[in-house]
Write a protein that holds these residues in place. Structure first.
Motif, PDB file in Angstrom:
ATOM      1  N   ILE A   1      40.960  29.225  35.820  1.00 17.15           N
ATOM      2  CA  ILE A   1      41.866  30.315  35.936  1.00 17.15           C
ATOM      3  C   ILE A   1      43.503  29.641  35.727  1.00 17.15           C
ATOM      4  O   ILE A   1      44.098  30.460  35.152  1.00 17.15           O
ATOM      5  CB  ILE A   1      41.727  30.799  37.520  1.00 17.15           C
ATOM      6  CG1 ILE A   1      40.600  31.414  37.572  1.00 17.15           C
ATOM      7  CG2 ILE A   1      42.908  31.465  37.860  1.00 17.15           C
ATOM      8  CD1 ILE A   1      39.862  31.796  38.935  1.00 17.15           C
ATOM      9  N   VAL A   2      43.444  28.567  36.178  1.00 13.72           N
ATOM     10  CA  VAL A   2      44.938  28.036  35.997  1.00 13.72           C
ATOM     11  C   VAL A   2      45.304  27.741  34.335  1.00 13.72           C
ATOM     12  O   VAL A   2      46.389  28.136  34.050  1.00 13.72           O
ATOM     13  CB  VAL A   2      44.915  26.465  36.792  1.00 13.72           C
ATOM     14  CG1 VAL A   2      46.432  25.771  36.305  1.00 13.72           C
ATOM     15  CG2 VAL A   2      44.870  26.827  38.276  1.00 13.72           C
ATOM     16  N   LEU A   3      44.289  27.324  33.662  1.00  7.91           N
ATOM     17  CA  LEU A   3      44.725  27.198  32.197  1.00  7.91           C
ATOM     18  C   LEU A   3      44.729  28.416  31.444  1.00  7.91           C
ATOM     19  O   LEU A   3      45.600  28.577  30.501  1.00  7.91           O
ATOM     20  CB  LEU A   3      43.419  26.272  31.694  1.00  7.91           C
ATOM     21  CG  LEU A   3      43.146  25.055  32.071  1.00  7.91           C
ATOM     22  CD1 LEU A   3      42.122  24.420  31.631  1.00  7.91           C
ATOM     23  CD2 LEU A   3      44.534  24.216  31.751  1.00  7.91           C
ATOM     24  N   LEU A   4      44.191  29.662  32.040  1.00 10.08           N
ATOM     25  CA  LEU A   4      44.150  30.624  31.238  1.00 10.08           C
ATOM     26  C   LEU A   4      45.296  32.037  32.131  1.00 10.08           C
ATOM     27  O   LEU A   4      45.358  33.093  31.623  1.00 10.08           O
ATOM     28  CB  LEU A   4      42.883  31.611  31.436  1.00 10.08           C
ATOM     29  CG  LEU A   4      41.679  30.885  30.456  1.00 10.08           C
ATOM     30  CD1 LEU A   4      40.225  31.538  30.802  1.00 10.08           C
ATOM     31  CD2 LEU A   4      41.969  30.945  29.169  1.00 10.08           C
ATOM     32  N   ARG A   5      45.863  31.373  32.907  1.00  7.93           N
ATOM     33  CA  ARG A   5      46.798  32.191  33.787  1.00  7.93           C
ATOM     34  C   ARG A   5      47.930  33.185  33.030  1.00  7.93           C
ATOM     35  O   ARG A   5      48.118  34.027  33.552  1.00  7.93           O
ATOM     36  CB  ARG A   5      47.689  31.365  34.713  1.00  7.93           C
ATOM     37  CG  ARG A   5      48.619  30.519  34.045  1.00  7.93           C
ATOM     38  CD  ARG A   5      49.327  29.462  34.937  1.00  7.93           C
ATOM     39  NE  ARG A   5      50.204  28.290  34.201  1.00  7.93           N
ATOM     40  CZ  ARG A   5      49.829  27.639  33.795  1.00  7.93           C
ATOM     41  NH1 ARG A   5      48.624  26.899  34.019  1.00  7.93           N
ATOM     42  NH2 ARG A   5      50.478  26.354  33.259  1.00  7.93           N
ATOM     43  N   ASP A   6      47.890  32.745  31.576  1.00  7.85           N
ATOM     44  CA  ASP A   6      48.981  33.625  30.897  1.00  7.85           C
ATOM     45  C   ASP A   6      48.279  34.650  30.018  1.00  7.85           C
ATOM     46  O   ASP A   6      49.026  35.435  29.645  1.00  7.85           O
ATOM     47  CB  ASP A   6      49.900  32.765  29.957  1.00  7.85           C
ATOM     48  CG  ASP A   6      50.801  31.636  30.743  1.00  7.85           C
ATOM     49  OD1 ASP A   6      51.307  31.945  31.675  1.00  7.85           O
ATOM     50  OD2 ASP A   6      50.806  30.512  30.072  1.00  7.85           O
ATOM     51  N   ASP A   7      46.882  34.760  30.326  1.00  6.75           N
ATOM     52  CA  ASP A   7      46.335  35.682  29.613  1.00  6.75           C
ATOM     53  C   ASP A   7      45.775  36.663  30.617  1.00  6.75           C
ATOM     54  O   ASP A   7      44.926  36.899  31.576  1.00  6.75           O
ATOM     55  CB  ASP A   7      44.994  35.086  28.940  1.00  6.75           C
ATOM     56  CG  ASP A   7      44.235  36.138  28.099  1.00  6.75           C
ATOM     57  OD1 ASP A   7      44.375  37.559  28.541  1.00  6.75           O
ATOM     58  OD2 ASP A   7      43.137  35.591  27.575  1.00  6.75           O
TER      59      ASP A   7
ATOM     60  N   VAL B   1      42.590  36.637  33.353  1.00  4.86           N
ATOM     61  CA  VAL B   1      43.084  36.385  34.816  1.00  4.86           C
ATOM     62  C   VAL B   1      43.914  37.371  35.219  1.00  4.86           C
ATOM     63  O   VAL B   1      45.089  37.543  34.770  1.00  4.86           O
ATOM     64  CB  VAL B   1      43.441  34.940  34.812  1.00  4.86           C
ATOM     65  CG1 VAL B   1      43.945  34.572  36.064  1.00  4.86           C
ATOM     66  CG2 VAL B   1      42.751  34.100  34.153  1.00  4.86           C
ATOM     67  N   ASN B   2      43.456  38.033  36.247  1.00  5.77           N
ATOM     68  CA  ASN B   2      44.459  39.138  37.014  1.00  5.77           C
ATOM     69  C   ASN B   2      44.629  38.606  38.441  1.00  5.77           C
ATOM     70  O   ASN B   2      43.936  37.529  38.820  1.00  5.77           O
ATOM     71  CB  ASN B   2      43.859  40.595  36.924  1.00  5.77           C
ATOM     72  CG  ASN B   2      42.339  40.484  37.191  1.00  5.77           C
ATOM     73  OD1 ASN B   2      42.088  39.978  38.068  1.00  5.77           O
ATOM     74  ND2 ASN B   2      41.726  41.541  36.815  1.00  5.77           N
ATOM     75  N   SER B   3      45.215  39.341  39.185  1.00  5.76           N
ATOM     76  CA  SER B   3      45.217  38.947  40.774  1.00  5.76           C
ATOM     77  C   SER B   3      43.770  38.971  41.316  1.00  5.76           C
ATOM     78  O   SER B   3      43.713  37.998  42.308  1.00  5.76           O
ATOM     79  CB  SER B   3      46.334  39.879  41.465  1.00  5.76           C
ATOM     80  OG  SER B   3      45.606  41.295  41.420  1.00  5.76           O
ATOM     81  N   ALA B   4      42.964  39.880  41.085  1.00  5.86           N
ATOM     82  CA  ALA B   4      41.677  39.557  41.306  1.00  5.86           C
ATOM     83  C   ALA B   4      40.955  38.447  41.289  1.00  5.86           C
ATOM     84  O   ALA B   4      40.049  37.826  42.106  1.00  5.86           O
ATOM     85  CB  ALA B   4      40.760  40.929  41.158  1.00  5.86           C
ATOM     86  N   VAL B   5      41.084  38.103  39.953  1.00  2.63           N
ATOM     87  CA  VAL B   5      40.400  36.817  39.687  1.00  2.63           C
ATOM     88  C   VAL B   5      41.130  35.608  40.451  1.00  2.63           C
ATOM     89  O   VAL B   5      40.389  34.704  40.913  1.00  2.63           O
ATOM     90  CB  VAL B   5      40.510  36.642  38.174  1.00  2.63           C
ATOM     91  CG1 VAL B   5      40.159  35.202  37.776  1.00  2.63           C
ATOM     92  CG2 VAL B   5      39.744  37.482  37.298  1.00  2.63           C
ATOM     93  N   TRP B   6      42.406  35.499  40.815  1.00  2.43           N
ATOM     94  CA  TRP B   6      43.025  34.404  41.389  1.00  2.43           C
ATOM     95  C   TRP B   6      42.534  34.298  42.879  1.00  2.43           C
ATOM     96  O   TRP B   6      41.998  33.524  43.310  1.00  2.43           O
ATOM     97  CB  TRP B   6      44.390  34.604  41.498  1.00  2.43           C
ATOM     98  CG  TRP B   6      45.342  34.209  40.277  1.00  2.43           C
ATOM     99  CD1 TRP B   6      45.746  34.852  39.304  1.00  2.43           C
ATOM    100  CD2 TRP B   6      45.566  32.759  40.008  1.00  2.43           C
ATOM    101  NE1 TRP B   6      46.412  34.033  38.309  1.00  2.43           N
ATOM    102  CE2 TRP B   6      46.229  32.512  38.816  1.00  2.43           C
ATOM    103  CE3 TRP B   6      45.213  31.606  40.678  1.00  2.43           C
ATOM    104  CZ2 TRP B   6      46.592  31.231  38.369  1.00  2.43           C
ATOM    105  CZ3 TRP B   6      45.579  30.309  40.269  1.00  2.43           C
ATOM    106  CH2 TRP B   6      46.295  30.230  39.145  1.00  2.43           C
ATOM    107  N   VAL B   7      42.312  35.628  43.265  1.00  5.82           N
ATOM    108  CA  VAL B   7      41.940  35.614  44.870  1.00  5.82           C
ATOM    109  C   VAL B   7      40.435  35.178  45.067  1.00  5.82           C
ATOM    110  O   VAL B   7      39.990  34.530  45.858  1.00  5.82           O
ATOM    111  CB  VAL B   7      42.048  37.163  45.529  1.00  5.82           C
ATOM    112  CG1 VAL B   7      41.616  37.322  46.663  1.00  5.82           C
ATOM    113  CG2 VAL B   7      43.638  37.211  45.461  1.00  5.82           C
ATOM    114  N   ARG B   8      39.526  35.943  44.111  1.00  4.41           N
ATOM    115  CA  ARG B   8      38.298  35.624  44.332  1.00  4.41           C
ATOM    116  C   ARG B   8      37.961  34.026  43.933  1.00  4.41           C
ATOM    117  O   ARG B   8      36.934  33.319  44.475  1.00  4.41           O
ATOM    118  CB  ARG B   8      37.377  36.441  43.055  1.00  4.41           C
ATOM    119  CG  ARG B   8      35.762  36.385  43.096  1.00  4.41           C
ATOM    120  CD  ARG B   8      35.428  36.483  44.472  1.00  4.41           C
ATOM    121  NE  ARG B   8      33.952  36.067  44.607  1.00  4.41           N
ATOM    122  CZ  ARG B   8      33.413  35.647  45.474  1.00  4.41           C
ATOM    123  NH1 ARG B   8      33.763  36.459  46.736  1.00  4.41           N
ATOM    124  NH2 ARG B   8      31.858  35.415  45.621  1.00  4.41           N
ATOM    125  N   GLY B   9      38.607  33.552  42.871  1.00  7.97           N
ATOM    126  CA  GLY B   9      38.394  32.205  42.438  1.00  7.97           C
ATOM    127  C   GLY B   9      38.886  31.070  43.755  1.00  7.97           C
ATOM    128  O   GLY B   9      38.228  30.234  43.995  1.00  7.97           O
TER     129      GLY B   9
END
Length: 150
Positions: free
Chosen positions: A49-55, A59-67
């Motif tokens: 998620i960190v590596l793909l954060r610019d895509d 990676v959206n906010s739901a992915v950050w929260v769930r991860g």
């Protein structure tokens, strides 16, 4: 409320003999191995998620929260397994509840359209398989009888 709390804490501790029984050792070894895999996959997912954060497609906010939630729950669940293997009844109860709840949450994430990218649904599916095995182990008759209130 104090009477309820004192009656719970007065439950007989799980004996070392029961904890070191070969079936108990095998069940906890397998549980910790599965949860270690769940934790490892969860941490690797957070790194992705960190590596793909610019895509924004991946990676959206739901992915950050769930991860983030998954890593925290994996840490807590693994800690509960370690404490349960040492005889903690409360950790055993937490392990049963958290692992079951996470399986349901994973099923919902996989089933819901749109919010999560396919790669995360696949990762969650793999985590779900590991957690289903954990749920089966910790809800099995041997461990349930080991932690039953006496």
């Amino acid at each position: 409320m104090n009477a309820v709390r004192s009656s719970r804490s007065a439950a007989a501790p799980v004996s070392a003999e029961h904890l070191t029984h070969p079936r108990s050792l095998a069940a906890f070894r397998a549980t910790k191995l599965l949860l270690g895999g769940y934790l490892g996959i969860s941490v690797l997912t957070l790194v992705a998620i960190v590596l793909l954060r610019d895509d924004s497609a991946d990676v959206n906010s739901a992915v950050w929260v769930r991860g983030t939630i998954v890593v925290v729950s994996a840490l807590v669940t693994y800690g509960c397994a370690v404490r349960a293997a040492r005889g903690s009844r409360s950790a055993y109860r937490r392990l049963r509840v958290i692992s079951g709840v996470m399986v349901v949450a994973i099923a919902a994430i996989i089933a819901l359209p749109g919010a999560f990218p396919l790669w995360m649904k696949a990762e969650q599916g793999l985590c779900g398989v590991l957690l289903i095995a954990v749920v089966a182990l910790v809800n099995g008759s041997h461990l349930r009888s080991l932690f039953a209130s006496k």
